[in-house]
Enzyme design. Structure first.
Site, short mmCIF file in Angstrom:
data_model
loop_
_atom_site.label_atom_id
_atom_site.label_comp_id
_atom_site.label_asym_id
_atom_site.label_seq_id
_atom_site.Cartn_x
_atom_site.Cartn_y
_atom_site.Cartn_z
N ARG A 15 -8.02 -13.03 25.14
CA ARG A 15 -9.00 -13.16 24.07
C ARG A 15 -8.42 -13.02 22.66
NH1 ARG A 15 -13.52 -9.18 25.24
NH2 ARG A 15 -12.16 -8.33 26.85
N ASN A 359 18.00 1.48 -20.20
CA ASN A 359 16.76 0.77 -20.49
C ASN A 359 16.97 -0.73 -20.24
OD1 ASN A 359 13.98 1.12 -21.96
ND2 ASN A 359 14.92 -0.77 -22.69
#
Ligand code: UD1
Ligand code: MG
Length: 451
Positions: A15, A359
């Site tokens: 199923r 950064n």
């Protein structure tokens, strides 16, 4: 008492309407079978045997990934649950201890239920796990005589009176290994399905004078998955439970119902998770981290004090150290971001390492892929990568180095150096106005020609 697990997983799961065997369909990003195996771990089993049949090779590969110590035995033809357990005889027939049988497609079993079953073995030779069913449907029925279990009758073989019983068989049992295999050898298939029913061991045990009892659990725990709809419901149920657990552990979920978790998601106390965050497999988030809205994380680690998102994507191998920032529209893959480093806007950092307090400017891209191979980018500590820098890997940027905005970096930059890699700017006085006049005149001419 030492314990071995047998997990039945040979069925096709018709199923599900799928090429994937049922037990490998995922709930919370992990195969259903992994949930069953996880529950079984509560018993600290010294052997785990999985009975595979349908697509056995796929099941075997998945089992190896979940638990490399687990063994897989093959059930070539699915002749019933007793026949399935019998396939483990070669491995566990002489096992000195208890066997606990569970199903691979019942992912909600709670560890304490298994512990209660094993504890009940002190008073009974065979223990069956039952549950009160709201709708008993086609489950096997437990025919009790006080605390003692007389027999299990399958729905197909049950009388009207027996069908009225609501105490049902979950399929799980606990029994001494040798006793179980002796009983299984006596199970026949003279029943409505012509199958070898594991449930028949109850009546056989009683006939031989063994004591048999049933332990009850909540029906939810025995929910099997048979269809995609069941699978979706099972996932939703997992999510509800897992979110509640996190809240109990001291994690803030701003909109719990919008956060998607995986079986192995780990989040520390005082972490804050904003709405609409997806945790794929393999994510750990430490205490006090902040995951902002609409972020997607998988196979990554986020340390204390780190801030991620909104709209960030952390892919496998992303390692964020403490107090790092990964901002909006940033993708990190297979990269270490060291303590205090920031990648705040619109960047791709892949196959890289970024040093402490560095950064990374908006729009930075590590160009890691040359079309054939992947290459590494190394960025030192306290460096400053200017906005819109392309770092063409393999490349190394030194400590305290800078790249100018818009640079295309193809050569290493040494410590403390500034790299400028773009064409120089030229300003032409008055040229803009002249150009605009020229263009406007051209447009007027064209309009006259076409009118
Ligand atoms: C079984 C029980 C029933 C119980 C129900 C609970 C038997 C005879 N019946 O029925 O009493 O109420 O579970 O859900 O045991 N499997 C194999 N090989 C086989 C047959 C099954 O590995 O040959 C596996 C399946 O993949 C599944 C589990 O065993 O994981 C149960 O099989 P299933 O066919 O679903 O049994 P039910 O008929 O539901
Ligand atoms: Mg079933």
């Amino acid at each position: 008492m030492s314990t071995a697990l047998i997990i039945l997983a040979a069925g096709k799961g018709t199923r599900m309407n799928s090429d994937l065997p049922k037990v490998l369909h995922p709930i919370a990003q992990a195969p259903m079978l992994a949930h069953a195996m996880n529950a079984g771990r509560a018993l600290d089993p010294d052997r785990t045997v999985i009975v595979a049949g349908h697509e056995a090779e796929m099941v075997t590969n998945a089992v190896a990934e979940i638990d490399e110590t687990a063994q897989v035995v093959l059930q070539v033809q699915q002749l019933g649950t007793a026949h399935a357990v019998d396939q483990a005889r070669a491995v566990l027939g002489e096992y000195d201890g208890d066997v606990v049988v569970l199903y691979g497609d019942t992912p909600f079993l709670q560890p304490d239920t298994l512990e209660r079953m094993v504890a009940a073995r002190h008073t009974a030779d065979l223990v069956i796990l039952g549950f009160e069913a709201a709708d008993p449907g086609r489950y096997g029925r437990l025919v009790m005589d006080g605390d003692s279990l007389e027999r299990i009758v399958e729905y197909k073989d049950a009388s009207e009176d027996e069908r009225a019983i609501t105490f049902c068989n979950s399929g799980l049992l606990a029994c001494d290994a040798k006793m179980l295999f002796d009983l299984i050898a006596k199970v026949g298939n003279a029943n409505a399905s012509a199958e070898y029913y594991l449930t028949d061991v109850v009546e056989l045990a009683r006939t031989e004078g063994h004591s048999v009892t049933a332990v009850a659990c909540d029906e939810v725990e025995t929910l099997g998955v048979n269809s995609r709809a069941d699978l979706a419901r099972a996932d939703a149920l997992f999510q509800t439970r897992a979110r509640a657990e996190l809240l109990d552990l001291g994690v803030t979920l701003m909109a719990p119902e919008t956060v998607y978790l995986s079986l192995d998601t780990m989040i520390g106390r005082d972490a804050v998770i904003e709405p609409n965050v997806v945790f794929g497999p393999g994510v750990t988030v430490e205490s006090g981290a902040l995951i902002r809205a609409f972020s997607h994380l998988e196979g990554c680690h986020v340390s204390r004090g780190a801030k991620v998102g909104p709209y960030a994507r952390l892919r496998p191998g992303a390692e964020l150290a403490e107090n790092t920032h990964v901002g909006n529209f940033v993708e990190i893959k297979n990269a270490e971001i060291a303590e205090g480093a920031k990648v705040n806007h619109l960047s791709y950092i892949g196959d890289a390492s970024v040093g402490r307090a560095t950064n990374i400017g908006a729009g930075t891209i590590t160009c890691n892929y040359d079309g054939v191979m992947k290459h590494h980018t190394e960025i030192g500590a306290n460096a400053f990568i200017g906005s819109n820098t392309m770092l063409v890997a393999p490349v190394t940027i030194g400590n305290e180095a800078m790249t100018a905005t818009g640079a295309v970096i193809t050569k290493d930059v040494e410590d403390g150096a500034l790299a400028i890699a773009r064409t120089a700017q030229v300003n032409k006085p008055g040229r803009a106005r002249k150009l605009m006049d020229l263009l406007r005149a051209k447009k007027i001419r064209r309009n006259k020609e076409t009118s």
